[in-house]
Motif scaffolding. Sequence first.
Motif, PDB file in Angstrom:
ATOM      1  N   UNK A 223       1.060  -1.147  -0.299  1.00 50.22           N
ATOM      2  CA  UNK A 223      -0.556  -0.123   0.231  1.00 50.22           C
ATOM      3  C   UNK A 223       0.792   1.196   0.334  1.00 50.22           C
ATOM      4  N   UNK A 224       2.369   0.934  -0.364  1.00 54.67           N
ATOM      5  CA  UNK A 224       2.637   2.432  -0.711  1.00 54.67           C
ATOM      6  C   UNK A 224       3.192   2.779  -1.889  1.00 54.67           C
ATOM      7  N   UNK A 225       2.854   4.513  -2.263  1.00 60.69           N
ATOM      8  CA  UNK A 225       3.480   4.598  -3.473  1.00 60.69           C
ATOM      9  C   UNK A 225       4.844   4.750  -3.486  1.00 60.69           C
ATOM     10  N   UNK A 226       5.063   4.512  -4.831  1.00 56.80           N
ATOM     11  CA  UNK A 226       6.287   5.011  -5.059  1.00 56.80           C
ATOM     12  C   UNK A 226       7.247   6.161  -5.882  1.00 56.80           C
ATOM     13  N   UNK A 227       8.124   6.411  -6.026  1.00 58.33           N
ATOM     14  CA  UNK A 227       8.845   8.348  -6.521  1.00 58.33           C
ATOM     15  C   UNK A 227      10.137   7.511  -6.900  1.00 58.33           C
ATOM     16  N   UNK A 228      10.334   8.257  -7.918  1.00 61.29           N
ATOM     17  CA  UNK A 228      11.679   8.114  -8.836  1.00 61.29           C
ATOM     18  C   UNK A 228      12.807   9.291  -9.056  1.00 61.29           C
ATOM     19  N   UNK A 229      13.614   9.644  -8.061  1.00 57.01           N
ATOM     20  CA  UNK A 229      14.357  10.430  -8.344  1.00 57.01           C
ATOM     21  C   UNK A 229      15.333   9.804  -9.955  1.00 57.01           C
ATOM     22  N   UNK A 230      14.524  10.615 -11.554  1.00 63.47           N
ATOM     23  CA  UNK A 230      15.039  10.288 -12.240  1.00 63.47           C
ATOM     24  C   UNK A 230      15.082  11.655 -13.825  1.00 63.47           C
ATOM     25  N   UNK A 238      10.708   3.355 -19.475  1.00 65.13           N
ATOM     26  CA  UNK A 238      10.421   1.582 -18.549  1.00 65.13           C
ATOM     27  C   UNK A 238      10.117   1.631 -16.811  1.00 65.13           C
ATOM     28  N   UNK A 239      10.587   2.651 -15.732  1.00 64.67           N
ATOM     29  CA  UNK A 239       9.488   2.359 -14.701  1.00 64.67           C
ATOM     30  C   UNK A 239       8.133   2.891 -14.654  1.00 64.67           C
ATOM     31  N   UNK A 240       7.585   3.815 -15.386  1.00 64.21           N
ATOM     32  CA  UNK A 240       6.286   3.796 -15.608  1.00 64.21           C
ATOM     33  C   UNK A 240       5.516   3.388 -16.330  1.00 64.21           C
ATOM     34  N   UNK A 241       6.279   1.802 -17.106  1.00 61.46           N
ATOM     35  CA  UNK A 241       5.698   1.227 -18.034  1.00 61.46           C
ATOM     36  C   UNK A 241       5.474  -0.475 -16.548  1.00 61.46           C
ATOM     37  N   UNK A 242       6.416  -0.090 -15.527  1.00 64.06           N
ATOM     38  CA  UNK A 242       6.526  -0.814 -14.505  1.00 64.06           C
ATOM     39  C   UNK A 242       5.754  -0.534 -13.393  1.00 64.06           C
ATOM     40  N   UNK A 247       7.564  10.753 -10.646  1.00 60.92           N
ATOM     41  CA  UNK A 247       8.654  11.150 -10.929  1.00 60.92           C
ATOM     42  C   UNK A 247       9.727  12.398 -10.807  1.00 60.92           C
ATOM     43  N   UNK A 248      10.575  12.205  -9.723  1.00 61.58           N
ATOM     44  CA  UNK A 248      11.155  13.688  -9.605  1.00 61.58           C
ATOM     45  C   UNK A 248      12.201  14.378 -10.671  1.00 61.58           C
ATOM     46  N   UNK A 266       1.431   8.913 -14.102  1.00 59.62           N
ATOM     47  CA  UNK A 266       2.392   9.127 -13.009  1.00 59.62           C
ATOM     48  C   UNK A 266       2.580  11.058 -12.872  1.00 59.62           C
ATOM     49  N   UNK A 267       2.228  11.139 -12.023  1.00 55.09           N
ATOM     50  CA  UNK A 267       3.285  12.645 -11.659  1.00 55.09           C
ATOM     51  C   UNK A 267       4.427  13.566 -11.936  1.00 55.09           C
ATOM     52  N   UNK A 268       4.521  14.050 -12.494  1.00 58.42           N
ATOM     53  CA  UNK A 268       6.315  15.259 -11.955  1.00 58.42           C
ATOM     54  C   UNK A 268       5.807  15.862 -11.039  1.00 58.42           C
ATOM     55  N   UNK A 269       6.749  15.902  -9.937  1.00 60.80           N
ATOM     56  CA  UNK A 269       7.735  16.860  -8.746  1.00 60.80           C
ATOM     57  C   UNK A 269       8.777  17.736  -9.916  1.00 60.80           C
TER      58      UNK A 269
END
Length: 418
Positions: A223-230, A238-242, A247-248, A266-269
Amino acid sequence: MSGAVPSLPTRGDAVLVGMQLVDGVDPAPREGLALVVEDGRITRITSPDDALGAGAAVIDLDGAFVMPGLINMHTHFSLSLPGAGGDAVSGLSPHELALYMADGARRTLLSGVTTVRCVAEKGGADFALRRAIAAGHVPGPRIFTAGRALCCTGGHGFDSDDTLECDGADAFARGVRSQVKAGADLIKLMISGGIAGEHEEITTPQLTREEMAAAISTAHAWGRKVTAHAGPAAIIAEAVEVGLDCVEHGYELTPEVARLMAENGTALVPTLVVTRAGAFFDDLGVPTWMQQRSLGAGPRHMASYRYALDAGVEVLLGSDMPPFWNFEGTSAVVRELEHMQSGGLPAPDTVRAATSAPARWLGAEGELGTLTPGAWADLVVTPTDPTADVAALRDIDLVMKGGVVVRDDHRRADVSSG
Ligand SMILES: [Zn+2]
């Protein structure tokens, strides 16, 4: 009064009148309303006559604008960049670090940020800080935290205690579980290089598809969301597809990958300020190579942000820099909002990107980021209209969290209480 001295109040009562209400959802302010706050939450939005019977202290805002407190989706209370300023933070003992972070939390709140999302913090001190703020031991914003960020061996941020090195799908799944066990509200992955790593480029891909998929599916199962330094577009795709949720930075998006993000929600910060932060880097004694990489990435970073806006990606406020940092005549967090607006986001949408939209990402819709009945009374006051120009937030003069006034430059709350 007895001799007892309480902890800081975490919930208060108040009645706000004489305001122009920016509720974080509607694009335009409304006037002629009163906001009734009981035990920390907004209970009614009504006529001033109806509200005056509520019995709480009345704050007459004399025509000023009230909007939800800012939600900053990219902060690090324990940030240590390369250079003398960062070295001083890295050299703190665990106890010193906790107190240093408490100071940052207090200043963050006073800058108008009533909620933060921490996306890599050292030593587990973020969990202690979150508890201390909730208990009224120290002042600060509400905290949603990722704990330590997960990177590969030698990957972005590896040389600091705010990351955890993992290699292979199993290790990434274990890394996610370890942060959930520690109390993480979300998970942060470092999937590419960045500005602050000497032995990498912004464009260096760092995680394999299998590693990203393992981390994201494990986090989602809990139940946790995931964000990525990218940075670069290919690994973001690739990350969005999985299943990546956010995205940071997104330094080098393309129109195609921006559309993919929009389609997948997918949001963008964007953290636009980090490639426009020369004065901040000077303050910290950041080395020349990093300054050059950062400022050199600025134009491409802005183009990337515009692709995201054109594609309809949800963009969210995040400063990366300490939100309260005295920067270019205002605070870093307000400067970030100004960049988001001048980059093409209309002012009312910029207000939403700082309030109701982050709340929705955090799963706190209706609780945070909006001024409606049932929500926490977390708000800021400015003399001019932020939905006309977010530069209005340069003049924040009152901050309330949970119905408790924590900053009141013009003694608005004092003058009319009772
Ligand atoms: Zn960051």
